[in-house]
Design a protein around this motif. Structure first.
Motif, PDB file in Angstrom:
ATOM      1  N   GLN A  76      -0.699 -12.028  20.922  1.00 40.64           N
ATOM      2  CA  GLN A  76      -0.725 -10.873  21.814  1.00 40.64           C
ATOM      3  C   GLN A  76      -1.204  -9.599  21.127  1.00 40.64           C
ATOM      4  N   GLY A  77      -1.192  -9.584  19.775  1.00 44.93           N
ATOM      5  CA  GLY A  77      -1.477  -8.331  19.097  1.00 44.93           C
ATOM      6  C   GLY A  77      -2.604  -8.337  18.098  1.00 44.93           C
ATOM      7  N   GLY A  78      -3.104  -9.503  17.714  1.00 45.69           N
ATOM      8  CA  GLY A  78      -4.173  -9.542  16.732  1.00 45.69           C
ATOM      9  C   GLY A  78      -3.635  -9.477  15.308  1.00 45.69           C
ATOM     10  N   ALA A  79      -4.554  -9.317  14.360  1.00 42.99           N
ATOM     11  CA  ALA A  79      -4.197  -9.345  12.951  1.00 42.99           C
ATOM     12  C   ALA A  79      -5.165  -8.475  12.160  1.00 42.99           C
ATOM     13  N   LEU A  80      -4.844  -8.269  10.905  1.00 43.96           N
ATOM     14  CA  LEU A  80      -5.694  -7.515   9.991  1.00 43.96           C
ATOM     15  C   LEU A  80      -5.872  -8.356   8.745  1.00 43.96           C
ATOM     16  N   LEU A  81      -7.111  -8.664   8.404  1.00 44.15           N
ATOM     17  CA  LEU A  81      -7.435  -9.455   7.224  1.00 44.15           C
ATOM     18  C   LEU A  81      -7.914  -8.531   6.119  1.00 44.15           C
ATOM     19  N   VAL A  82      -7.309  -8.636   4.947  1.00 41.18           N
ATOM     20  CA  VAL A  82      -7.584  -7.751   3.819  1.00 41.18           C
ATOM     21  C   VAL A  82      -8.092  -8.584   2.648  1.00 41.18           C
ATOM     22  N   ARG A  83      -9.192  -8.126   2.042  1.00 40.51           N
ATOM     23  CA  ARG A  83      -9.717  -8.783   0.835  1.00 40.51           C
ATOM     24  C   ARG A  83     -10.015  -7.699  -0.203  1.00 40.51           C
ATOM     25  N   ILE A  84      -9.427  -7.836  -1.385  1.00 40.60           N
ATOM     26  CA  ILE A  84      -9.592  -6.858  -2.454  1.00 40.60           C
ATOM     27  C   ILE A  84      -9.786  -7.604  -3.769  1.00 40.60           C
ATOM     28  N   HIS A  85     -10.777  -7.197  -4.542  1.00 40.18           N
ATOM     29  CA  HIS A  85     -11.052  -7.887  -5.797  1.00 40.18           C
ATOM     30  C   HIS A  85      -9.957  -7.614  -6.814  1.00 40.18           C
ATOM     31  N   HIS A  86      -9.627  -8.655  -7.584  1.00 41.51           N
ATOM     32  CA  HIS A  86      -8.570  -8.553  -8.594  1.00 41.51           C
ATOM     33  C   HIS A  86      -8.904  -7.505  -9.663  1.00 41.51           C
ATOM     34  N   THR A  87     -10.173  -7.196  -9.840  1.00 43.00           N
ATOM     35  CA  THR A  87     -10.557  -6.203 -10.835  1.00 43.00           C
ATOM     36  C   THR A  87      -9.969  -4.827 -10.513  1.00 43.00           C
ATOM     37  N   LEU A  88      -9.768  -4.523  -9.235  1.00 39.67           N
ATOM     38  CA  LEU A  88      -9.211  -3.222  -8.863  1.00 39.67           C
ATOM     39  C   LEU A  88      -7.763  -3.079  -9.298  1.00 39.67           C
ATOM     40  N   ALA A  89      -6.971  -4.133  -9.092  1.00 35.06           N
ATOM     41  CA  ALA A  89      -5.542  -4.042  -9.385  1.00 35.06           C
ATOM     42  C   ALA A  89      -4.913  -5.419  -9.276  1.00 35.06           C
ATOM     43  N   ASP A  90      -3.710  -5.527  -9.826  1.00 35.41           N
ATOM     44  CA  ASP A  90      -2.963  -6.778  -9.719  1.00 35.41           C
ATOM     45  C   ASP A  90      -2.248  -6.855  -8.367  1.00 35.41           C
ATOM     46  N   GLY A  91      -1.674  -8.021  -8.093  1.00 32.68           N
ATOM     47  CA  GLY A  91      -1.064  -8.257  -6.793  1.00 32.68           C
ATOM     48  C   GLY A  91       0.105  -7.346  -6.489  1.00 32.68           C
ATOM     49  N   MET A  92       0.949  -7.054  -7.496  1.00 33.60           N
ATOM     50  CA  MET A  92       2.089  -6.184  -7.249  1.00 33.60           C
ATOM     51  C   MET A  92       1.630  -4.768  -6.911  1.00 33.60           C
ATOM     52  N   ALA A  93       0.644  -4.253  -7.646  1.00 33.00           N
ATOM     53  CA  ALA A  93       0.139  -2.912  -7.360  1.00 33.00           C
ATOM     54  C   ALA A  93      -0.489  -2.855  -5.973  1.00 33.00           C
ATOM     55  N   LEU A  94      -1.247  -3.891  -5.608  1.00 34.11           N
ATOM     56  CA  LEU A  94      -1.882  -3.874  -4.293  1.00 34.11           C
ATOM     57  C   LEU A  94      -0.860  -4.048  -3.175  1.00 34.11           C
ATOM     58  N   ALA A  95       0.221  -4.772  -3.434  1.00 32.67           N
ATOM     59  CA  ALA A  95       1.288  -4.839  -2.433  1.00 32.67           C
ATOM     60  C   ALA A  95       1.872  -3.452  -2.192  1.00 32.67           C
ATOM     61  N   ARG A  96       2.042  -2.677  -3.262  1.00 38.17           N
ATOM     62  CA  ARG A  96       2.554  -1.317  -3.116  1.00 38.17           C
ATOM     63  C   ARG A  96       1.527  -0.424  -2.403  1.00 38.17           C
ATOM     64  N   VAL A  97       0.240  -0.666  -2.668  1.00 35.23           N
ATOM     65  CA  VAL A  97      -0.794   0.102  -1.968  1.00 35.23           C
ATOM     66  C   VAL A  97      -0.736  -0.185  -0.470  1.00 35.23           C
ATOM     67  N   LEU A  98      -0.603  -1.462  -0.100  1.00 35.21           N
ATOM     68  CA  LEU A  98      -0.522  -1.802   1.316  1.00 35.21           C
ATOM     69  C   LEU A  98       0.728  -1.197   1.951  1.00 35.21           C
ATOM     70  N   LEU A  99       1.847  -1.197   1.220  1.00 31.22           N
ATOM     71  CA  LEU A  99       3.055  -0.586   1.755  1.00 31.22           C
ATOM     72  C   LEU A  99       2.884   0.906   1.958  1.00 31.22           C
ATOM     73  N   SER A 100       2.062   1.533   1.121  1.00 33.12           N
ATOM     74  CA  SER A 100       1.868   2.979   1.259  1.00 33.12           C
ATOM     75  C   SER A 100       1.106   3.333   2.526  1.00 33.12           C
ATOM     76  N   LEU A 101       0.495   2.346   3.175  1.00 29.45           N
ATOM     77  CA  LEU A 101      -0.183   2.586   4.446  1.00 29.45           C
ATOM     78  C   LEU A 101       0.801   2.627   5.609  1.00 29.45           C
ATOM     79  N   MET A 102       2.036   2.182   5.366  1.00 28.29           N
ATOM     80  CA  MET A 102       2.988   1.987   6.449  1.00 28.29           C
ATOM     81  C   MET A 102       3.847   3.226   6.704  1.00 28.29           C
ATOM     82  N   ASP A 103       4.406   3.280   7.925  1.00 26.01           N
ATOM     83  CA  ASP A 103       5.377   4.292   8.315  1.00 26.01           C
ATOM     84  C   ASP A 103       6.661   3.594   8.724  1.00 26.01           C
ATOM     85  N   GLU A 104       7.734   4.372   8.832  1.00 27.37           N
ATOM     86  CA  GLU A 104       9.020   3.817   9.223  1.00 27.37           C
ATOM     87  C   GLU A 104       9.226   3.807  10.733  1.00 27.37           C
ATOM     88  N   SER A 105       8.324   4.454  11.472  1.00 24.30           N
ATOM     89  CA  SER A 105       8.427   4.446  12.932  1.00 24.30           C
ATOM     90  C   SER A 105       7.026   4.549  13.522  1.00 24.30           C
TER      91      SER A 105
END
Length: 460
Positions: free
Chosen positions: A124-153
């Protein structure tokens, strides 16, 4: 112009057509995100905060020439945003097929190394597909980057502070501090929303050990034999497949850990170990103990992500007791091995080794990666997410799954992500080696049930 760090260079040169050095994530929603608002969030919180997302990588010729980052003069946000459509019936199988297709497709190396696709037609809502090269950052850092896009409401919208005017005489250290402070305003807050730390069995403080332990760890790495041949090893192809589980209640895994006097991480690793045993039996191959590469974050989680991102993690090598038949004994043995790794500086050593091979000629690095990759069969990553639901561009995030790349001849990756009281397990596989990745997902959940039955607390 900024020279590429040696560790990041190592990940860049590991890329092969059969193993793309790309972190892939898929986020799904119960209602469609607003495309224009999503673009504004990405521009504001991704491109303007982190320079790597508007820089391209230049690889000059010559034996001694080093790759470097430079601003892409033709950068356009829209060039990194696209649309994709999941064909009918728009279920998870169709979304998995789409993710698998893009997971097998390399990023354009002449532009900044990332891409987002808004996926229509899924549920009903679709999805967002993200692809980022490992050269930019490791998985933990990129997880934090993705979280920084979010809001609490749905109504909240982060407004960044206006950029400070810097004159030509502003010291470099002051620019760095200001940049770190600006990044901290979003990412530190996002991370402290309640990340469930089920992923990091080893923390930075555990890595400060004496010289004797360092020597012992180095000796262990040098003498470590290659993993045996199994159904998970063999020549790799260019086609990858992704699959993931239904959400598993985190509270049930916690309760199981308490009943078995183990951590959540121990329980999940034990379930994975049992799943690998079941799969080998189902494929008719010999059942062998296997070794897993486990990334270990080397950044303090209470510090902001540096604007330059980068890779800051090491690897530990965990021997999985796959041959052990009884689930409780398997968990007990696995816990003992993991506890021993917590007292080892192995992660710091491998981080240093990656830095050295990143400075070596490409042929030397390839040989080192081949030797290292032969010592294990799979990479297993466990990343925490927020405990409570969050919103992206005003739309509630229903779920998220991610996969980190494998290197060398490794053809199996396992990822676990926790979000809003749920745990999701995903696999990325070489299609030639593991043609039925859903079987591994099913086996994982069956092993969790077997552990619960052993503990006398089988979940619903």
């Amino acid at each position: 112009m900024e020279r590429l760090a040696s560790v990041d260079a190592a990940w860049l040169r590991m890329e092969e057509p059969t193993n793309l050095m790309m972190i892939t994530a898929v986020l799904w929603f119960d209602e469609p995100p607003d495309w224009e608002r999503l673009k504004a969030v990405l521009r504001e919180r991704l491109v303007e905060r982190f320079p790597r997302f508007r820089q391209r990588l230049v690889e000059p010729g010559g034996l001694l020439a080093a790759p470097y980052w430079e601003e892409d003069p033709a950068f356009e946000l829209e060039a990194h945003l696209g649309h994709a459509v999941v064909p009918p019936p728009g279920d998870r199988d169709a979304l998995e097929a789409l993710v698998s297709q893009w997971m097998s497709t390399p990023l354009e190396r002449s532009r900044p190394l990332w891409q987002f696709h808004l996926v229509d037609g899924f549920g009903q809502g679709g999805a967002l597909l993200v692809r980022i090269h490992h050269t930019l950052a490791d998985g933990m850092a990129l997880a934090r980057v993705l979280l920084s896009l979010m809001d609490e409401s749905a109504e909240e919208h982060f407004t960044p502070e206006p950029p400070l005017q810097e004159g030509p005489s502003t010291p470099g250290w002051m620019k760095w501090v200001r940049g770190a402070r600006a990044v901290a305003s979003g990412t530190r807050a996002a991370w402290k929303r309640g990340a469930e730390l089920i992923s990091e069995p080893i923390q930075v403080g555990d890595l400060v050990r004496g010289g004797a332990r360092g020597a012992a760890a180095l000796s262990r790495l040098a003498l470590m034999p290659s993993d045996p041949p199994t159904v998970f090893r063999g020549p790799l192809g260019t086609v990858k497949r992704a699959a993931w589980s239904d959400p598993i209640p985190l509270e049930e895994v916690k309760a199981l850990g308490r009943a078995m006097e183990s951590t959540i991480n121990d329980v999940l690793l034990a379930a994975l170990t049992g799943a690998l045993r079941r799969y080998q039996e189902e494929r008719g191959g010999p059942v062998e103990d296997l070794r897993a590469f486990i990334p270990v974050n080397l950044r303090p989680l209470d510090a902001p992500i540096p604007r330059e991102l980068g890779n800051r993690f090491g690897l530990v090598f965990l021997d999985l007791p796959v041959k052990e038949v009884e689930p409780r004994r398997r968990l007990r043995e696995l816990k003992q091995r993991m506890d021993a790794l917590k007292r080892s500086p192995e992660a710091a050593l491998t981080f240093g080794m990656l830095g050295m091979v990143g400075l070596a000629p490409a042929a030397v690095e390839r040989a080192a990666v081949e030797v290292l990759a032969a010592k294990g069969t799979l990479i297993m990553t466990n990343v925490p997410g927020p405990r409570h639901p969050v919103f992206l561009a005003g739309t509630k995030l229903a779920g998220l799954m991610f996969w980190v790349p494998q290197s060398g001849k490794v053809g199996l990756g396992v990822s676990i992500f926790s979000y809003a009281g749920q745990v999701t397990m995903g696999v990325s596989v070489d299609a030639g080696l593991v043609p039925d990745p859903h079987r591994l997902v099913i086996d994982f959940k069956d092993e969790l049930r077997a552990l619960a039955a052993t503990a006398g607390s089988a979940p619903a």
